[in-house]
Write a protein that holds these residues in place. Structure first.
Motif, PDB file in Angstrom:
ATOM      1  N   ASP A 323     -86.503 -15.009  74.233  1.00 23.11           N
ATOM      2  CA  ASP A 323     -85.922 -14.743  72.914  1.00 23.11           C
ATOM      3  C   ASP A 323     -86.119 -15.931  71.979  1.00 23.11           C
ATOM      4  OD1 ASP A 323     -85.156 -12.232  73.635  1.00 23.11           O
ATOM      5  OD2 ASP A 323     -83.026 -12.698  73.903  1.00 23.11           O
ATOM      6  N   VAL A 324     -85.911 -17.145  72.515  1.00 25.90           N
ATOM      7  CA  VAL A 324     -86.139 -18.344  71.697  1.00 25.90           C
ATOM      8  C   VAL A 324     -87.599 -18.437  71.287  1.00 25.90           C
ATOM      9  CG1 VAL A 324     -86.199 -20.871  71.729  1.00 25.90           C
ATOM     10  CG2 VAL A 324     -84.200 -19.665  72.596  1.00 25.90           C
ATOM     11  N   TYR A 325     -88.490 -18.176  72.250  1.00 25.74           N
ATOM     12  CA  TYR A 325     -89.920 -18.235  71.926  1.00 25.74           C
ATOM     13  C   TYR A 325     -90.288 -17.185  70.888  1.00 25.74           C
ATOM     14  CZ  TYR A 325     -94.939 -18.250  72.266  1.00 25.74           C
ATOM     15  OH  TYR A 325     -96.277 -18.321  71.945  1.00 25.74           O
ATOM     16  N   ARG A 326     -89.713 -15.983  71.016  1.00 24.93           N
ATOM     17  CA  ARG A 326     -90.041 -14.909  70.073  1.00 24.93           C
ATOM     18  C   ARG A 326     -89.582 -15.280  68.654  1.00 24.93           C
ATOM     19  NH1 ARG A 326     -88.039 -11.187  72.855  1.00 24.93           N
ATOM     20  NH2 ARG A 326     -89.922 -10.439  73.890  1.00 24.93           N
ATOM     21  N   ARG A 327     -88.370 -15.843  68.541  1.00 22.60           N
ATOM     22  CA  ARG A 327     -87.884 -16.270  67.216  1.00 22.60           C
ATOM     23  C   ARG A 327     -88.772 -17.370  66.650  1.00 22.60           C
ATOM     24  NH1 ARG A 327     -82.768 -15.878  69.759  1.00 22.60           N
ATOM     25  NH2 ARG A 327     -82.615 -18.152  69.943  1.00 22.60           N
ATOM     26  N   LEU A 328     -89.160 -18.300  67.515  1.00 20.07           N
ATOM     27  CA  LEU A 328     -90.038 -19.381  67.083  1.00 20.07           C
ATOM     28  C   LEU A 328     -91.383 -18.837  66.620  1.00 20.07           C
ATOM     29  CD1 LEU A 328     -90.528 -22.445  66.883  1.00 20.07           C
ATOM     30  CD2 LEU A 328     -91.234 -22.412  69.272  1.00 20.07           C
ATOM     31  N   HIS A 329     -91.895 -17.854  67.338  1.00 18.37           N
ATOM     32  CA  HIS A 329     -93.180 -17.247  66.984  1.00 18.37           C
ATOM     33  C   HIS A 329     -93.092 -16.571  65.610  1.00 18.37           C
ATOM     34  CE1 HIS A 329     -96.503 -14.310  67.063  1.00 18.37           C
ATOM     35  NE2 HIS A 329     -97.094 -15.158  67.876  1.00 18.37           N
ATOM     36  N   ILE A 330     -91.968 -15.900  65.333  1.00 15.70           N
ATOM     37  CA  ILE A 330     -91.783 -15.258  64.020  1.00 15.70           C
ATOM     38  C   ILE A 330     -91.801 -16.282  62.903  1.00 15.70           C
ATOM     39  CG2 ILE A 330     -90.123 -13.992  62.588  1.00 15.70           C
ATOM     40  CD1 ILE A 330     -89.279 -12.493  65.164  1.00 15.70           C
TER      41      ILE A 330
END
Length: 431
Positions: A323-330
């Protein structure tokens, strides 16, 4: 470019950086982005470079747009045979990793894989697991859960009393009979047998030739910080593997250089975050093999409580990490889109480098394989080293991987721009 536009870009960049720092702080790491002149590690080794074995690469399958196949292995003691079963199924499917990373028993399995040629890996894994589980517990076990519970209890008791062949043996005298500062005073067991096993079964020169990326995690005893020993940065030896598996108070801390290390599972029991923190542009298919499940049943007696406590304590925080990686990717995608609208001549050299980096963000497919505890296994399952249980764990890993590989759509890379997707065969009908 107006002052307001510049300010908006700077705020967006700071938000991206804050998310990166937050993700790394969870692991006790510090980091400075590469485009600002710093790095979390000294060098980066691309799995696609000429260091990779052309022979193994040419014969191994990978999905379209996939540049790296990674195998990340959690710690879990005797349950680690499950990971060997996973590798056997991958090996049969002609899926060989370019990147292996492990903690504790996962580090040992990873070292055996990275430290042997493709044709010898499976045999060496089998040799290791048969050796450390060769002691007979009962010559015959009647059918039924109650008999397996009794046999497993006897097996774990023998481990406590006698250690395991080729792995560890009790100190004599033990820590309670040793003076402060004595070599026996800080652990119950001697891991000397493991050193001999590793030197026999692992070709460390092969690991250090970097034909495969290898890393293992440990925690610094004095600072409490988590560290990764990575063949991209340093020469790997048996001591690094032993440090990753030195779970206190059972096993002694391991000295490397001037520092002392314990089992990495004390801080983080999965190496997934280390891979996500690579900050490269390599699309990856990741097989994450966990030995403790975050999900479980409500305890009904004190033994259930101890088992459930251990599962929660050592389970991976995969959903949080992804989830942290996904937010960072966005945020990175938004920043890259914004920078793309700015004329190149209006950007500094560092901003242009960041723009180029954000134009090529990696994508990850994570296939999570989690060992499912048997009804007759209790809180001692991670130090119950009987041959029967080892073969069951191995077979479970093999079968779970076979089931996962049947879902060919799961093996594909995410749609461009998606960033990361996670699949778990045990939650296939749970979504």
């Amino acid at each position: 470019m107006t002052d307001m536009q510049v300010l908006a870009l700077q705020v967006l960049a700071l938000q991206v950086l804050a998310l990166q720092v937050l993700a790394l702080q969870v692991m006790g790491l510090s980091w400075v982005p590469a485009h600002l002149g710093g790095s979390m590690r000294e060098t980066a080794m691309d799995a696609r470079t000429a260091d990779a074995s052309p022979h193994d690469q040419a014969r191994s399958w990978r999905p379209e747009r996939c540049d790296r196949i990674a195998l990340v292995l959690q710690g879990g003691g005797a349950l680690g045979a499950y990971q060997a079963g996973v590798y056997e199924a991958l090996h049969e499917a002609n899926i060989e990793p370019d990147y292996v990373s492990g903690v504790s028993i996962g580090a040992i399995n990873s070292a055996i894989i990275a430290g042997n040629s493709k044709k010898r890996r499976l045999q060496r894994l089998r040799t290791f697991w048969e050796r450390i589980t060769e002691r007979k517990v009962w010559h015959y076990t009647p059918d039924g859960d109650i008999f397996r519970q009794a046999r497993n209890a006897a097996s774990s008791w023998l481990t406590l009393m006698q250690g395991q062949p080729g792995f560890f043996k009790p100190h004599n005298p033990g820590p309670w009979m040793s003076f402060t500062g004595a070599s026996n005073a800080t652990s119950y067991y001697d891991n000397g047998p493991l050193l001999e096993t590793l030197e026999e079964l692992v070709d460390f020169s092969m690991i250090n030739e970097r034909t495969m990326r290898f890393s293992c995690g440990a925690v610094n005893v004095l600072s409490g910080n988590f560290s990764y020993f990575d063949n991209a940065n340093e020469i790997i030896g048996p001591e690094h593997i032993m440090a990753s598996g030195a779970l206190p108070p059972a096993l002694p801390m391991v000295k490397i250089g001037t520092d002392h290390f314990w089992d990495g599972g004390i801080v983080s029991n999965t190496p997934l975050q280390h891979l996500l923190d690579e900050d490269d542009s390599i699309n990856s298919l990741i097989f994450q093999v966990d030995l403790f499940s975050a999900r479980g049943d409500l305890p009904r007696d004190i033994q259930d409580v101890m088992a459930r406590h251990k599962d929660i304590m050592y389970s991976s925080r995969t959903r949080y990490n992804t989830d942290v990686y996904r937010r960072l990717h966005i945020w990175k995608t938004l920043l890259g889109t914004a920078l793309a609208k700015v004329p190149s001549e209006s950007l500094s050299e560092k901003e242009r480098a960041l723009k180029d980096q954000l134009a090529d963000l990696p994508e990850f497919t994570i296939l999570q394989l989690i060992y499912q505890q048997k009804a007759y296994e209790g809180h001692a399952k991670d130090y119950e080293f009987s041959g029967t249980s080892m073969r069951e764990h191995w077979q479970s890993g093999y079968e779970d991987t076979k089931r996962t590989l049947k879902r060919r759509d799961w093996l594909e890379m995410p749609p461009e721009g998606a960033g990361i997707v996670v699949h778990d065969v045990h939650r296939e009908y749970d979504r």
